[in-house]
Design an enzyme around this catalytic site. Structure first.
Site, PDB file in Angstrom:
ATOM      1  N   TYR A 176     -10.090   6.786   1.814  1.00  0.00           N
ATOM      2  CA  TYR A 176      -8.863   6.973   1.025  1.00  0.00           C
ATOM      3  C   TYR A 176      -9.017   6.364  -0.374  1.00  0.00           C
ATOM      4  CZ  TYR A 176      -7.341   8.074   5.734  1.00  0.00           C
ATOM      5  OH  TYR A 176      -7.257   8.623   6.991  1.00  0.00           O
ATOM      6  N   TYR A 231       0.717   1.812  -1.392  1.00  0.00           N
ATOM      7  CA  TYR A 231       1.111   1.146  -0.140  1.00  0.00           C
ATOM      8  C   TYR A 231       1.193  -0.369  -0.302  1.00  0.00           C
ATOM      9  CZ  TYR A 231      -1.223   5.479   1.381  1.00  0.00           C
ATOM     10  OH  TYR A 231      -1.645   6.767   1.514  1.00  0.00           O
ATOM     11  N   CYS A 247      -0.777   3.979 -17.750  1.00  0.00           N
ATOM     12  CA  CYS A 247       0.535   3.566 -18.260  1.00  0.00           C
ATOM     13  C   CYS A 247       1.583   3.573 -17.160  1.00  0.00           C
ATOM     14  CB  CYS A 247       0.936   4.489 -19.399  1.00  0.00           C
ATOM     15  SG  CYS A 247      -0.258   4.376 -20.716  1.00  0.00           S
TER      16      CYS A 247
HETATM   17  N1  LLP Z   1      -5.777  12.413  12.514  1.00  0.00           N
HETATM   18  C1  LLP Z   1      -4.638  12.766  11.889  1.00  0.00           C
HETATM   19  C2  LLP Z   1      -3.832  13.849  12.422  1.00  0.00           C
HETATM   20  C3  LLP Z   1      -4.234  12.068  10.740  1.00  0.00           C
HETATM   21  O1  LLP Z   1      -3.098  12.396  10.127  1.00  0.00           O
HETATM   22  C4  LLP Z   1      -5.026  10.992  10.245  1.00  0.00           C
HETATM   23  C5  LLP Z   1      -4.637  10.252   9.053  1.00  0.00           C
HETATM   24  C6  LLP Z   1      -6.215  10.688  10.934  1.00  0.00           C
HETATM   25  C7  LLP Z   1      -6.552  11.412  12.065  1.00  0.00           C
HETATM   26  C8  LLP Z   1      -7.135   9.585  10.490  1.00  0.00           C
HETATM   27  O2  LLP Z   1      -6.512   8.350  10.510  1.00  0.00           O
HETATM   28  P1  LLP Z   1      -7.388   7.030  10.269  1.00  0.00           P
HETATM   29  O3  LLP Z   1      -8.351   6.924  11.422  1.00  0.00           O
HETATM   30  O4  LLP Z   1      -8.104   7.200   8.992  1.00  0.00           O
HETATM   31  O5  LLP Z   1      -6.406   5.952  10.243  1.00  0.00           O
HETATM   32  N2  LLP Z   1      -3.921   7.301   2.783  1.00  0.00           N
HETATM   33  C9  LLP Z   1      -3.544   6.305   3.765  1.00  0.00           C
HETATM   34  C10 LLP Z   1      -3.879   6.743   5.168  1.00  0.00           C
HETATM   35  C11 LLP Z   1      -3.246   8.063   5.548  1.00  0.00           C
HETATM   36  C12 LLP Z   1      -3.652   8.540   6.898  1.00  0.00           C
HETATM   37  C13 LLP Z   1      -3.170   9.935   7.124  1.00  0.00           C
HETATM   38  N3  LLP Z   1      -3.580  10.487   8.384  1.00  0.00           N
HETATM   39  C14 LLP Z   1      -4.192   4.981   3.406  1.00  0.00           C
HETATM   40  O6  LLP Z   1      -4.923   4.924   2.430  1.00  0.00           O
HETATM   41  O7  LLP Z   1      -3.951   3.969   4.059  1.00  0.00           O
END
Ligand code: LLP
Length: 442
Positions: free
Chosen positions: A400, A345, A372
């Protein structure tokens, strides 16, 4: 209040004021010039467990969870369903389960982790596109609290599986409210172009359809618009869109028990100024209290990052320094395999020393791994005084981080440790090479 931890040096490098940054973090601070996580010295952690190493603060996790409970305490019925995908270590889940958390899951694997960690299936919401009949069966047998349904065909599958099991499946429809979450496109989910949810315009007819299915019990309405949102406005906009639907549904005799506003509240990685949980609650509560008074609606939230990110750090050692004519590279023992957020990202995460280096001069470094790929970087153009052997901490890595780690380049995933008021224990041992080829054959 705005917050300044980051500044640019004359040659444009990013300088992070590690003191100011950690002063604003709970349970991560410098004591006698050495970075401590929940009262445990990073020196001790590195000597005991080696690097790269994920360290989580139990007390920060609890404080972050409690902030939600307290901020929304004006409502009678609130379920904070921690999003397991952010950090699914069993010790993290057990800590939150003991504190009373529910969980938001997106796979049967995550459900199994929750149950293994002592979580209550009745307080689990199951989100995600593309649940299969076998996933649904496992979830129904476990006694899941609610399916957040993303398509009409999913309703049919849930209904059919529930019928075979002689059960009724509790469901909410995930609405795509078509609001701009103003976040990175890869983590934005609530716009028309995204694969998630049921379009706002067809939501009422989807509810009517669900109402006609014998083994479905409509319990809620759900939306999740994206992740790392720093402003509250998109949440308020999404809530307004959902309220329109709740009124319309009520007029048609469809009564709900809860509204689920998903997760997504952002955190400070460098010097962002995201709304606090308290500000988030203040913006939403008047409308939520009105829904409670009018329809008796409870609230579900699904925070992931906001609970876990700043409860964790990744400790990583400088293995090689490679100054070149154009760029200086600090080659670390962590890489995109251990922490992919910068590569995936282009996210800018703070990289700070675990103790001062009084010998080296400050220079501009790209902090990279040994994988790599040119996208294998943890941070670019950072002003740091570095020597081989120095250990750096990447903050904000509690969410994450490990969950998105891979074995790319046949790299065993790091050890994970939980720190708790000066005590520390391994909550996942470092993978061995044998772990990596288990199940393979020649
Ligand atoms: N609920 C649903 C349906 C979701 O898809 C997600 C995250 C959450 C809750 C939690 O979201 P949060 O509160 O953590 O923002 N890998 C990415 C973030 C992907 C989030 C996917 N869905 C990163 O490292 O920024």
């Amino acid at each position: 209040m705005t917050f300044h931890t980051a500044s640019q040096t004359i040659d444009g490098a990013l300088h992070i004021d590690a003191r100011t940054l950690t002063d604003a973090l709970d349970f991560i601070d410098y004591q006698d010039d050495i970075l401590h996580i929940d009262g445990v010295s990073s020196d001790t952690l590195v000597q005991t467990y080696g690097t790269p190493l994920y360290v989580y603060s139990k007390n920060a996790l609890l404080a972050n969870y409690t902030a939600y409970v307290e901020s929304f305490s004006a409502l009678n019925d609130v379920q904070i369903c921690y999003a397991v995908k952010a950090n699914s270590n069993l010790a993290v889940l057990a800590t939150l389960a003991k504190a009373g958390a529910g969980f938001d899951i997106v796979s049967v694997g995550e459900l199994s982790r929750v149950l293994k960690a002592g979580g209550d299936a009745g307080r689990v919401v199951y989100s995600g596109v593309g649940k299969t009949a076998s996933d649904i069966k496992v979830a129904l047998e476990a006694g899941i609290g609610c399916f957040n349904v993303e398509a009409l065909s999913e309703l049919d599958t849930i209904n059919a599986v529930a019928q075979t099991l002689g059960k009724t499946a509790p469901i909410a429809l995930r609405i795509n409210p078509d609001v701009d979450a103003k976040t990175h496109p890869y983590i934005s989910t609530g716009m028309k172009d995204n694969k998630f949810g049921i379009a706002h315009d067809v939501a009422v007819s989807a509810y009517e359809y669900a109402k006609g299915l014998a083994n479905i019990e409509i319990v809620g309405i759900d939306c999740h618009i994206g992740s790392q949102l720093t402003e509250v406005k998109p949440f308020v906009d999404a809530l307004d869109k959902v309220i329109e639907l709740i009124d319309e549904l009520d007029a048609r005799g469809i009564r709900l028990k809860h509204i689920d506003l998903g997760g997504g509240l952002g955190v400070r990685y460098i010097d962002e100024n995201p709304a606090s949980v308290h500000e988030f609650a203040e913006a939403l509560l008047p409308k939520l209290l009105a829904l409670q008074a009018k329809y008796g609606l409870g609230l579900h939230l699904e925070p992931g990052r906001n609970i876990a990110a700043n409860a964790g750090v990744l400790l990583t050692k400088v293995d090689v320094l490679k100054p070149t004519e154009h760029k200086n590279f600090a080659i670390m023992d962590a890489s995109m395999s251990e922490l992919i957020r910068p590569a995936l990202y282009e996210s800018v995460m703070a990289i700070i020393p675990t103790k001062p280096n009084h010998t080296a001069d400050v220079a501009t470094w790209d902090i990279v791994g040994t994988v790599c790929e040119s996208s294998d970087f943890l941070g670019k153009d950072r002003a740091l005084a570095l020597q081989v052997g120095d250990v750096l901490a990447i903050t904000g890595a509690g969410a994450y981080g490990f969950t998105m780690a891979s074995n790319y380049n046949t790299r065993p995933r790091p050890c994970e440790v939980m720190a708790d008021g000066g005590l520390h224990r391994v909550v996942r041992v470092r993978e061995t090479l044998e772990d990596l080829w288990r199940g393979e054959s020649i």
